[in-house]
Design a protein around this motif. Structure first.
Motif, PDB file in Angstrom:
ATOM      1  N   SER A  76       1.077  11.050  -2.335  1.00  5.22           N
ATOM      2  CA  SER A  76       0.770  10.232  -1.077  1.00  5.22           C
ATOM      3  C   SER A  76       0.464  11.227   0.046  1.00  5.22           C
ATOM      4  CB  SER A  76       1.715   9.201  -0.712  1.00  5.22           C
ATOM      5  OG  SER A  76       2.836   9.903  -0.528  1.00  5.22           O
ATOM      6  N   SER A  88      -2.351   6.420  -3.689  1.00  7.44           N
ATOM      7  CA  SER A  88      -1.305   7.584  -4.000  1.00  7.44           C
ATOM      8  C   SER A  88      -0.904   7.512  -5.401  1.00  7.44           C
ATOM      9  CB  SER A  88      -0.256   7.603  -2.995  1.00  7.44           C
ATOM     10  OG  SER A  88       0.297   6.490  -2.967  1.00  7.44           O
ATOM     11  N   PRO A  91      -3.808  -4.198   7.413  1.00  9.39           N
ATOM     12  CA  PRO A  91      -3.640  -2.918   6.690  1.00  9.39           C
ATOM     13  C   PRO A  91      -3.544  -3.645   4.993  1.00  9.39           C
ATOM     14  CG  PRO A  91      -1.632  -3.823   7.817  1.00  9.39           C
ATOM     15  CD  PRO A  91      -2.773  -4.529   8.387  1.00  9.39           C
ATOM     16  N   SER A  92      -3.409  -2.694   4.210  1.00  7.78           N
ATOM     17  CA  SER A  92      -3.653  -2.986   2.864  1.00  7.78           C
ATOM     18  C   SER A  92      -2.167  -3.700   2.195  1.00  7.78           C
ATOM     19  CB  SER A  92      -3.797  -1.885   1.854  1.00  7.78           C
ATOM     20  OG  SER A  92      -3.585  -2.174   0.560  1.00  7.78           O
ATOM     21  N   GLN A 128       1.326  -0.878  -0.610  1.00  3.53           N
ATOM     22  CA  GLN A 128       1.911   0.349   0.048  1.00  3.53           C
ATOM     23  C   GLN A 128       1.563   1.785  -0.545  1.00  3.53           C
ATOM     24  OE1 GLN A 128       6.161  -0.210  -0.923  1.00  3.53           O
ATOM     25  NE2 GLN A 128       6.037   1.688  -2.467  1.00  3.53           N
ATOM     26  N   GLN A 182      -4.494   3.580   1.254  1.00  2.61           N
ATOM     27  CA  GLN A 182      -4.902   3.770   2.494  1.00  2.61           C
ATOM     28  C   GLN A 182      -6.268   3.553   2.537  1.00  2.61           C
ATOM     29  OE1 GLN A 182      -3.676   7.498   4.427  1.00  2.61           O
ATOM     30  NE2 GLN A 182      -5.894   7.910   5.272  1.00  2.61           N
ATOM     31  N   GLU A 221      -9.973   3.312   4.596  1.00  6.41           N
ATOM     32  CA  GLU A 221     -10.970   3.510   5.839  1.00  6.41           C
ATOM     33  C   GLU A 221     -12.084   2.525   5.784  1.00  6.41           C
ATOM     34  OE1 GLU A 221     -11.838   7.624   5.742  1.00  6.41           O
ATOM     35  OE2 GLU A 221     -10.099   8.308   5.295  1.00  6.41           O
ATOM     36  N   THR A 238      -8.951   3.753  10.255  1.00 11.06           N
ATOM     37  CA  THR A 238      -8.044   4.105   9.012  1.00 11.06           C
ATOM     38  C   THR A 238      -6.646   3.218   9.310  1.00 11.06           C
ATOM     39  OG1 THR A 238      -8.993   6.353   8.941  1.00 11.06           O
ATOM     40  CG2 THR A 238      -6.866   5.885   7.919  1.00 11.06           C
ATOM     41  N   LYS A 287      -2.903   2.219   7.076  1.00 16.70           N
ATOM     42  CA  LYS A 287      -2.032   2.634   6.208  1.00 16.70           C
ATOM     43  C   LYS A 287      -1.336   1.367   6.063  1.00 16.70           C
ATOM     44  CE  LYS A 287      -1.830   7.587   6.847  1.00 16.70           C
ATOM     45  NZ  LYS A 287      -0.784   8.787   7.050  1.00 16.70           N
TER      46      LYS A 287
END
Length: 484
Positions: free
Chosen positions: A358, A396, A455-456, A459, A462, A464, A477, A479
């Protein structure tokens, strides 16, 4: 490992142990008989394969030993009793080990509501000449596998690959069953269904992302996966004509060629793949109008999308620039080149990328063709997203092949890549974003996964969000929240 494989190994091992011990010698014969019955069931219903050869050899050895009259075994061959039992046990354990190293992996269950059908079709494009064929003037030939929403059927489950499409080491995949029924009737409810074109990686094959193509079909998409002949790893045309990959990895090795040379090779192959995609989509469009076709009235080729892995992702995005039927395109962890800036604002794109950790960052001082290609790709993708909008999703603890079925093939991945997220996790993430993207861009849905400002839920992700210049020049963006 499959159920009857485990049962057979366990029973035969128990029979061998009973043969060796003085406490339970009477158990060996009935256990062997039971093992024979399980072996027949396994061969007929599951299908055997080379990993099972040791245990089957052990079973034959034990049966042959027990067919010798007891009087002769105890008098003339008494010294052989223990060695035979040990050999059977070793062969059983060896089979178990082989199945751990090269398992009969299970594809994840689709998450949609439709049963899945699949069929393999041969297509010939007489308007194009194959430049790599041995015989001059040969037309371009393709094998295409289509996954689609189906009505319930008792048709046999389709194999992961046909035996003729495998090599000895991968022949077990011809009895590795998928979640799809061979030639099942196309679903009569819910259509016409939008069409998605899937492109494999450079040197890949049409089945390499079955975990994803099956899932999309279960949600009401018709997914046509193309074996791009002379680049796919092994294509079997009618008449058992086998075409292997003749491009070779050396042709695009950044350690052997400059960035401009590699790009020239790519662009030449890219134009051929795009022509393949258009031909397949045209064929399906004609089939939809043909009353004799199983696809009659069931396809919506004007609500089409394209996706692919690696080089196949570039082919998917490139298709947008030449075919207005393609409403959106998705590239899974591939460089993107060609006319990426020629797509329209009405053709959004999504780029899925894997990063080893990540916190991994590209070295700004990196040199060589690969670094040049990385920089060019990043600039082109960002410029395209800035102009037309779309999504960039980074995951990640994943690598390039994690976007395919490859993580399922062997558990060695857990030991050689201990920091990577599990195969089940990456499948869940990739399935979720691919489905959400096409639901939004083709069906006009508003999936929460892609709503700006949200946000997603993963975890590892990420995301955009890029707005097109026609709407507003902005990048957001997001996170995911840190786990508690």
């Amino acid at each position: 490992m499959r159920l009857f494989e485990v049962i057979l190994i366990a029973i035969l091992l128990a029979a061998a142990i009973a043969q060796m011990t003085k406490s339970f010698p009477g158990w060996s014969r009935p256990l062997t008989t039971l093992a024979v019955l399980v072996a027949f069931w396994h061969v007929i219903h599951e299908g055997t394969h080379w990993q099972m050869f040791p245990v089957l050899a052990g079973l034959i050895l034990l049966v042959a030993w027990q067919l010798i009259p007891v009087s002769r075994r105890t008098s003339r061959y008494a010294a052989m009793n223990k060695p035979v039992a040990v050999a059977v046990a070793v062969l059983s354990i060896a089979t178990f080990g082989m199945l751990l190293i090269v398992p009969m992996f299970s594809l994840p269950k689709p998450t949609g509501t439709y049963p899945i059908g699949t069929r393999i079709v041969y297509l010939k494009d007489s308007s194009r000449t194959e430049d790599k064929a041995e015989k001059p003037g040969t037309s371009r030939e393709l094998m295409v596998q289509i996954w689609y929403p189906a009505d319930p059927s008792n048709n046999h489950l389709a194999a992961y690959e046909r035996l003729s499409e495998t090599i000895p080491a991968t022949s077990y995949r011809s009895v590795l069953w998928t979640n799809s029924r061979e030639d099942a009737p196309v679903a009569t409810q819910g259509g016409p269904f939008p069409v998605l074109l899937f492109n494999h990686a450079w040197g890949g094959r049409r089945t390499q992302n079955t975990f994803l193509t099956e899932d999309l079909a279960s949600h009401g998409y018709v997914v046509a996966s193309i074996d791009h002949t002379y680049n796919a790893s092994r294509v079997v045309l009618p008449g058992d004509r086998v075409i292997n990959d003749i491009n070779g990895g050396d042709a695009i090795d950044p350690n052997l060629h400059s960035a401009s040379d590699i790009t020239a090779i790519w662009n030449k192959e890219l134009s051929k793949w795009v022509a393949d995609e258009i031909f397949v989509l045209n064929t399906l469009q004609s089939d939809d109008l043909d009353q004799k076709s199983p696809w009659y009235g069931r396809l919506d080729t004007h609500r089409a999308g394209a996706l692919g892995h690696s080089f196949g992702g570039a082919a998917a995005v490139q298709l947008c620039s030449v075919d207005p039927r393609i409403q959106s395109a998705l590239n899974m962890d591939g460089w993107t080149f060609g006319d990426i800036r020629q797509r329209a604002a009405s053709q959004p794109a999504m780029f899925l990328y894997g990063i080893t950790t990540s916190t991994e960052q590209q070295d700004p001082n990196a040199m060589g063709a690969e670094a040049e290609l990385d920089t060019t790709d990043r600039n082109e993708v960002d410029a395209s997203l800035r102009q037309f909008g779309g999504y960039k999703v980074s995951i990640s603890n994943t690598s390039h092949m994690d976007f395919t079925d490859h993580p399922l093939v062997s558990p060695w991945r857990r030991w050689t890549q201990p920091g990577h997220i599990s195969p089940a996790r990456i499948e869940t993430i990739v399935r979720a974003y691919v489905l959400a993207f096409f639901d939004q861009t083709i069906r006009g849905a508003n999936p929460s996964l892609l709503q700006s400002g949200t946000p997603s839920p993963f975890q590892e992700v990420q995301i955009e969000y890029w707005s097109s210049e026609a709407k507003a020049a902005s990048i957001e963006t997001l996170k995911p929240p840190l786990p508690r």
